[in-house]
Design a protein around this motif. Sequence first.
Motif: not given
Length: 281
Positions: A148, A173, A177-178, A185, A187, A245, A247
């Motif tokens: 992403f 993207n 996934h984002f 984001f 996983c 996650e 961020w």
Amino acid sequence: MGSRGPARVVACCLLLAFACGPVLGRVPPDQEEPQEPEGTEEPLRDRDPAERAEDRHGGYGPRQGEEPPASRCYRCCDPGAPLYPSVPVPQINITILKGEKGDRGLRGLQGKLGRPGAAGVRGHAGPKGQKGSAGAPGDRCKSHYAAFSVGRRKPLHSDAYYQTVVFDTEFVNLYGHFNMFTGKFYCYVPGVYFFSLNVHTWNQKETYLHVMRNAEPVVILYAQVSDRSIMQSQSLMLALGEQDEVWVRLFRGERENAVFSDEFDTYITFSGYLVKPAAEP
């Protein structure tokens, strides 16, 4: 006639018998055996012993080289005579003696394993088989790719609380996934990831951000107060598990904290991609 009658009958019978006797005893000429003339018989001393034995036994034995008649009898003492007459051997047709097929017998014991033979020649390719039926649906395939890259065109100032940096521009993207609404984001493919954060500082203001994994800060991006604005970046690699996650968080407003951007250019970017899936050896 009293006593002379029987006497005359007897006399007539005697005369008849005397007259007919020679005629009744005569043999027809065709049935008479030829008689050898006298004086032609060989003396006994000049005969063969087998012939003299034949004469002694009444002439029943066959002479040498002469087959006996079928109806003639033999005695065991006759020279050259077979003990038993030859009887032809009967010929039997074996096909008429064949019986019906018998029941199948019990299976015998397995023999010893023989030696392996030489490999045969490869055969010709067989005809193409019919198309098989469709199999059951398998498990959902997980993609082994993730990437992403997003950006933000609006400036952001600190507040009394921590703020999640939300992005408004999507460059890449892969597979979504984002999440653009939450700014995080997620996983879906466990493995090793690379992340990069780039911001533009605000002059006369401090820049203070964290790259977060779930609820924990991992690295910090910091720039001191300055009379001029600069581009500042931070990068790292993380081993993520499924549903982790990642961020970006802006620090709370204990000090004047901000990042710069405008609607004409993109000054803030956040990117990441999968380096190696955990499923690979």
